[in-house]
Every structure is written in structure tokens, then in C-alpha cells.
Design an enzyme around this catalytic site. Sequence first.
Site, PDB file in Angstrom:
ATOM      1  N   LYS A   1     -17.656  -1.070   5.816  1.00 54.84           N
ATOM      2  CA  LYS A   1     -18.017  -2.163   4.917  1.00 54.84           C
ATOM      3  C   LYS A   1     -19.533  -2.230   4.720  1.00 54.84           C
ATOM      4  O   LYS A   1     -20.017  -2.440   3.601  1.00 54.84           O
ATOM      5  CB  LYS A   1     -17.480  -3.491   5.470  1.00 54.84           C
ATOM      6  CG  LYS A   1     -17.731  -4.645   4.530  1.00 54.84           C
ATOM      7  CD  LYS A   1     -16.973  -5.897   4.928  1.00 54.84           C
ATOM      8  CE  LYS A   1     -17.149  -6.966   3.851  1.00 54.84           C
ATOM      9  NZ  LYS A   1     -16.385  -8.178   4.127  1.00 54.84           N
TER      10      LYS A   1
ATOM     11  N   MET B   1      23.944   9.043   3.138  1.00 51.96           N
ATOM     12  CA  MET B   1      23.758  10.344   3.779  1.00 51.96           C
ATOM     13  C   MET B   1      24.030  10.262   5.279  1.00 51.96           C
ATOM     14  O   MET B   1      24.643  11.142   5.873  1.00 51.96           O
ATOM     15  CB  MET B   1      22.329  10.856   3.526  1.00 51.96           C
ATOM     16  CG  MET B   1      22.083  12.245   4.053  1.00 51.96           C
ATOM     17  SD  MET B   1      23.198  13.441   3.290  1.00 51.96           S
ATOM     18  CE  MET B   1      22.134  14.170   2.068  1.00 51.96           C
TER      19      MET B   1
ATOM     20  N   GLU C   1       0.818  -1.218   0.000  1.00 57.02           N
ATOM     21  CA  GLU C   1       0.000   0.000   0.000  1.00 57.02           C
ATOM     22  C   GLU C   1       0.852   1.270   0.000  1.00 57.02           C
ATOM     23  O   GLU C   1       0.454   2.301  -0.533  1.00 57.02           O
ATOM     24  CB  GLU C   1      -0.959   0.024   1.188  1.00 57.02           C
ATOM     25  CG  GLU C   1      -2.112  -0.974   1.089  1.00 57.02           C
ATOM     26  CD  GLU C   1      -1.740  -2.365   1.590  1.00 57.02           C
ATOM     27  OE1 GLU C   1      -0.554  -2.601   1.921  1.00 57.02           O
ATOM     28  OE2 GLU C   1      -2.645  -3.235   1.643  1.00 57.02           O
TER      29      GLU C   1
ATOM     30  N   PHE D   1     -11.614  -7.413  13.998  1.00 61.20           N
ATOM     31  CA  PHE D   1     -10.502  -7.852  13.159  1.00 61.20           C
ATOM     32  C   PHE D   1     -10.180  -6.775  12.122  1.00 61.20           C
ATOM     33  O   PHE D   1     -11.066  -6.263  11.447  1.00 61.20           O
ATOM     34  CB  PHE D   1     -10.862  -9.175  12.457  1.00 61.20           C
ATOM     35  CG  PHE D   1      -9.780  -9.655  11.527  1.00 61.20           C
ATOM     36  CD1 PHE D   1      -8.527 -10.009  12.029  1.00 61.20           C
ATOM     37  CD2 PHE D   1      -9.994  -9.720  10.161  1.00 61.20           C
ATOM     38  CE1 PHE D   1      -7.519 -10.427  11.169  1.00 61.20           C
ATOM     39  CE2 PHE D   1      -8.991 -10.152   9.299  1.00 61.20           C
ATOM     40  CZ  PHE D   1      -7.746 -10.507   9.810  1.00 61.20           C
ATOM     41  N   GLN D   2      -8.933  -6.417  12.014  1.00 55.06           N
ATOM     42  CA  GLN D   2      -8.439  -5.405  11.086  1.00 55.06           C
ATOM     43  C   GLN D   2      -9.098  -4.044  11.285  1.00 55.06           C
ATOM     44  O   GLN D   2      -9.345  -3.311  10.329  1.00 55.06           O
ATOM     45  CB  GLN D   2      -8.566  -5.868   9.627  1.00 55.06           C
ATOM     46  CG  GLN D   2      -7.650  -7.066   9.355  1.00 55.06           C
ATOM     47  CD  GLN D   2      -7.484  -7.392   7.900  1.00 55.06           C
ATOM     48  OE1 GLN D   2      -8.401  -7.224   7.111  1.00 55.06           O
ATOM     49  NE2 GLN D   2      -6.305  -7.889   7.545  1.00 55.06           N
TER      50      GLN D   2
HETATM   51  C1  TPP Z   1      11.926   5.728   5.877  1.00 58.47           C
HETATM   52  C2  TPP Z   1      13.206   6.385   6.285  1.00 58.47           C
HETATM   53  N1  TPP Z   1      14.020   5.787   7.190  1.00 58.47           N
HETATM   54  C3  TPP Z   1      15.187   6.370   7.540  1.00 58.47           C
HETATM   55  C4  TPP Z   1      15.562   7.572   7.003  1.00 58.47           C
HETATM   56  C5  TPP Z   1      16.871   8.234   7.416  1.00 58.47           C
HETATM   57  N2  TPP Z   1      17.781   8.331   6.247  1.00 58.47           N
HETATM   58  C6  TPP Z   1      17.904   9.449   5.514  1.00 58.47           C
HETATM   59  S1  TPP Z   1      18.928   9.273   4.213  1.00 58.47           S
HETATM   60  C7  TPP Z   1      19.284   7.693   4.654  1.00 58.47           C
HETATM   61  C8  TPP Z   1      20.247   6.871   3.834  1.00 58.47           C
HETATM   62  C9  TPP Z   1      19.747   6.558   2.488  1.00 58.47           C
HETATM   63  O1  TPP Z   1      20.588   5.589   1.937  1.00 58.47           O
HETATM   64  P1  TPP Z   1      20.601   5.260   0.400  1.00 58.47           P
HETATM   65  O2  TPP Z   1      19.229   4.986  -0.090  1.00 58.47           O
HETATM   66  O3  TPP Z   1      21.582   4.199   0.138  1.00 58.47           O
HETATM   67  O4  TPP Z   1      21.036   6.644  -0.248  1.00 58.47           O
HETATM   68  P2  TPP Z   1      22.434   7.418  -0.221  1.00 58.47           P
HETATM   69  O5  TPP Z   1      22.368   8.426   0.870  1.00 58.47           O
HETATM   70  O6  TPP Z   1      23.512   6.404  -0.007  1.00 58.47           O
HETATM   71  O7  TPP Z   1      22.506   8.068  -1.553  1.00 58.47           O
HETATM   72  C10 TPP Z   1      18.569   7.314   5.805  1.00 58.47           C
HETATM   73  C11 TPP Z   1      18.690   5.999   6.470  1.00 58.47           C
HETATM   74  C12 TPP Z   1      14.657   8.171   6.087  1.00 58.47           C
HETATM   75  N3  TPP Z   1      14.895   9.353   5.526  1.00 58.47           N
HETATM   76  N4  TPP Z   1      13.518   7.551   5.728  1.00 58.47           N
END
Ligand code: TPP
Length: 584
Positions: free
Chosen positions: A170, A483, A58, A120-121
Amino acid sequence: MSDQATGAEVLTGAQSLVRSLEHAGADVVFGIPGGAILPAYDPLYDSTKVRHILVRHEQGAGHAAEGYAMVTGKVGVCMATSGPGATNLVTPIADAHMDSVPMVAITGQVPGPSIGTDAFQEADIRGITMPITKHSFLVTKPEDIAGAIASAFHIAGTGRPGPVLVDITKDALQAKGDFEWPQHLDLPGYRPVTKPHSKQVREAAKLIAAASRPVLYVGGGVHKAGAAKELKILAELTGIPVVTTLMALGTFPDSHPQNMGMPGMHGTVAAVGALQRSDLLIALGTRFDDRVTGKLSSFAPLAKVIHADIDPAEISKNRHADVPIVGDAKEVITELISLLKADDRPLDIADWAHYLRDLKKRYPRGYDMPDDGSLSPQHVIQRIGEITGPDAYYASGVGQHQMWSAAFLPWELPGRWLNSGGLGTMGYCVPAAMGAKVGRPDATVWGIDGDGCFQMTNQELVTCALEGIPVKIAVINNQSLGMVRQWQTLFYESRYSNTDLKTNRIPDFPKLAEAMGCVGLRAEDPEDVDSVIDKALSINDVPVVVEFVVHKDAMIWPMVAAGASNDDIQVARNMAPTWDGETL
Ligand SMILES: Cc1ncc(C[n+]2csc(CCOP(=O)(O)OP(=O)(O)O)c2C)c(N)n1
């Protein structure tokens, strides 16, 4: 069958829902069925107007609806069952809320008499999403469905766009009731102001005429108002330098000499410097987000502020507006243009414009190629943009690859960029690209994803393969949550706690792509970058995934550390720009 007393048609709630979607012009719905929403799927099976795309999660339905909305300007629609189906929509609903994306989320709910019994749900999805929706409806009677759907589409798509939830029990879907598509909507209190107050616009024009260091600070609202053309006229008429936020990339062409680039945490020195040294910010459809302002108390300390926004709640929320203007960006800009034209006095800003152009020349966006012969992620992304061109749509995930995409893709046209700006949702890329390709089947749609993000929602490539949605996904594999790793390098003494994804062939992205019915490609050698992009562009019947194995340690620069002042921007590690000529 028709109701003899009212003349209205009598339909089941489920039929009313499908009929309502047809009336509302929803040609595509992304969703997954389940018990509570199941009655709706039966008449949906027969609809010749509404295409239902069966997604694999979803969350994918929600982001796809966002992608579809972003490229078409229409309201995107997603659908889920009660409980876990509905809660899986929470992230994309929050995402759409933060980035003002028009979306209607339809969820099935347990039968009315079961509400509150922990059936449920059962999940109180209306309660859960109340703070992250523009509005929400809980519908318990079949005859209320048409009104709720009509209102939801209207609210989602007008004023400041956003997500609206319609939760339908529903038993309301199963029971029969009168169906009548409303000709008029009764929405007390909902009257978005689009026409700006003329006195305020005159005040703004006066401030502009008197300014010596003005900046047009342009946000996502300008494109949403369809005002890119008017913005260009205003900018060229006045010569005022422009900065375009992450959500506004392409609203004013990057190649335009007046464009100083993107402001903020990873913005250009010229854009950050323009805001910090400005004496007048003309903020249009933007919200002074912390990623733009840095430490708020030291943001643009010398500037007066004109703030035009369709949402009055944004004005003076973070930064006091000297001239607040509530209205549609297109109308505001158009009025400003006619006032400034009538005034016919050129602004005295030549020194300012010269100073910023010089800053832009001295601190261009750039990167070093790795010296070990591995791929530079910046180079890969830049080549994808150069070879594909500015007319394509580009979606991204969240992280370094997102910021490199913002920095190195060709932002020449409005509305070509889809990303999760406000919520920063990893997993946005693949489903958003899918929705964009459904909305613009003739356009090239690239997703530029990280190896971390891709592993969150890549299963929607199965949907793409089966539904004939040939997107192209570049996985920028730096084998880490890049990042976060960058922050660990800079602020945690290179202690890489839980950011190493070890994505060296596990998963094997091309093989994974092939398993999902896509073509899988890989580039590891700089010499292969162009040919693999050409190959991906030549395949248009199935989705393509290209893995680019890139250097792990590349960083995104410039950077303003979180919570720091924009004045402390660094162009590289421990390297601050020199603001020569700042006595202006
Ligand atoms: C759902 C979610 N969980 C955690 C984060 C924290 N977060 C921000 S950037 C990042 C790393 C992303 O890694 P990747 O997809 O390999 O991209 P890169 O930065 O290496 O280009 C994380 C864990 C987030 N923004 N969203």
C-alpha cells in the site's frame, strides 16, 4: 511533474500502476477494491483506456480474466485487495497455471513496514501462490511498479503462457516515484525457446516416415501457438489420424474424417484405441496428463514418442520421449511439413487408417433417451450446439455436463471451448463465460453449467446484468453432484453419500436468475427443448439462464476407471469394446 535529474515523470505508485496497465494494453480489469489496493482505484476511476469490471467475488474476477484471455489471446487481468481478496484469487490462479492461461493478478499488500506482523488483512500471497504462478513480484517501491507490470505481462504471455502475480504494498502505491515505461526488460534466465532444433525435427520426420501406426496426439498448446491451420496441412499431407485432447477440442475439426475424437478417461473408443495401438505418438503441445494416459505403465505400450512442447519441463515428465523437441508448435509443425514434403514419399498407413475409421464407425458417441419422458442431458447439450452452431463460444463447469459438452457440442473451430481441464474447478463456467463475452462482445457465448457448479459462482450474473454482458447459461439440473454420483454408482455400490443436491426448485433457478437481473427460463419436457433454446438465442440485451431439468441417472460413457489401463475402457457399464482387427 517530472524528475529534474532523470527527466522521468514523477507519479504516485497508484498512478504508475494505472499508467502501466494502459501501456501494457490492458483494456479490461476484473476486480474488487479494498483497503490495501484502494489507492490504485482512485486513478483507475479516471482512466479512459482501462475498463474496470466490478465483480461479486474475486474468484469470479480470476476466471473472468481467464475467459477473456482465452478468447482474445491477450493477457487477462484481475485485481484484488490484500488478505482475503488475494486468497480468493488462489483458485483461478491455480486454474490458469494448470491450463496455461496468460493472466496477471494484481494484489494490494499491507504497507512494507507491516509485512510479517500479522497486520490486518495480511496474507503472504506471494508465498501462497509461488507453486502455482509462472512468476511473482512483491513490489515495495513506486518506481519499481512499471518494470514489474511490464515484466509480468511479458512473462504471462510468452513461452508457455501462465499466471503472474504482482503484489504491491500500500505504501508503494501511495508514495511518489519516477515513472518510466521500460523499453527493454531485464529478465535474466527467461528466454523461452521457440525455434526448434533442426536436427530433432529431422529425427522426427525420419520416425514419421518409418511408422506404420502413427497418431497425431494434439493438446492445448497447438491452438495457443495459433497452429491449427498448420496442423491441418500436416494431417492432410500425411493422412495420419488425429486425436484432440480436452484442451484441444476444435483445433482440428471434429467432422474431419481423420479426427478420431478425444482421448482419455471419457474419450472415444477410436481415440483411446488409436493411442493404445500406435507405434508412434507425435505429441504436440500436450502433457501426457493422467486423464489421457490412464495407468501410465500400460499407456501406448508399443509406441515411440516424438514430444514437441514449448516447455522443456513437460518433455519426458510422464512418458519418455524418444525424440524431444523444445519449441513453438507452429514452428515445429511448419518445419515438419517442409521436411515431409521434400521427402515426398507417401506413408504406408492405409491399413491403420482403415482400422481406426472402422473403430470410429463401430463405436460412435451416443446416448439413450430416458424412457420416463424426462430430458436427456446429452440431447439438451447436443441441441444447444446444433441450434447455436460452431462459431459460438462455449464454457462449462466441471462434471458430467462438462464431459457431455466435450462429446456433443460442435467442435469445428479452434478456441471456442473454455473449460477447467487441469484443475477441474467447479465454479469456472459463469465467470469464464462472462470474461469471454467481454472479450468477444459480438459472439454468442453459452455457459453449460451443472446445478452444483452453478451454485458456486452464479452471483457473477449480477455483474453480467449490471455491466451489460449478455451471456447465456444453461443449467443442466440433474439434482445432484452428477459426476461424483456416477462414481458412487460404479464404485461405491450406489451409496449416494452427500451427492443429492435436492435441487428441485430449491433454488428455483429461473427465479434466482430473475432476481439477479437476468431472464430465467425452464424446460422440463423434451418438446420444449428447442423452443427454449431459440428463446434464449433471441434475447441479446440481458443475460439468460435456462434451467433444463434432466434425468438424474444419465452417465457419461465411454469411461476408463481412474487408475485403470486404457485397454479396459468401457463403452457402457460392464461393456468393453471388441478390438477386431487389432493384429495390425
Ligand atoms: C471446487 C470443486 N469442488 C469439488 C469438486 C469435485 N467434483 C467434481 S465434479 C463434481 C460434481 C459437479 O456437480 P454438478 O455441477 O451438478 O455437475 P454434474 O456432474 O451433475 O454435471 C464435484 C463435486 C471439484 N471438481 N471442484
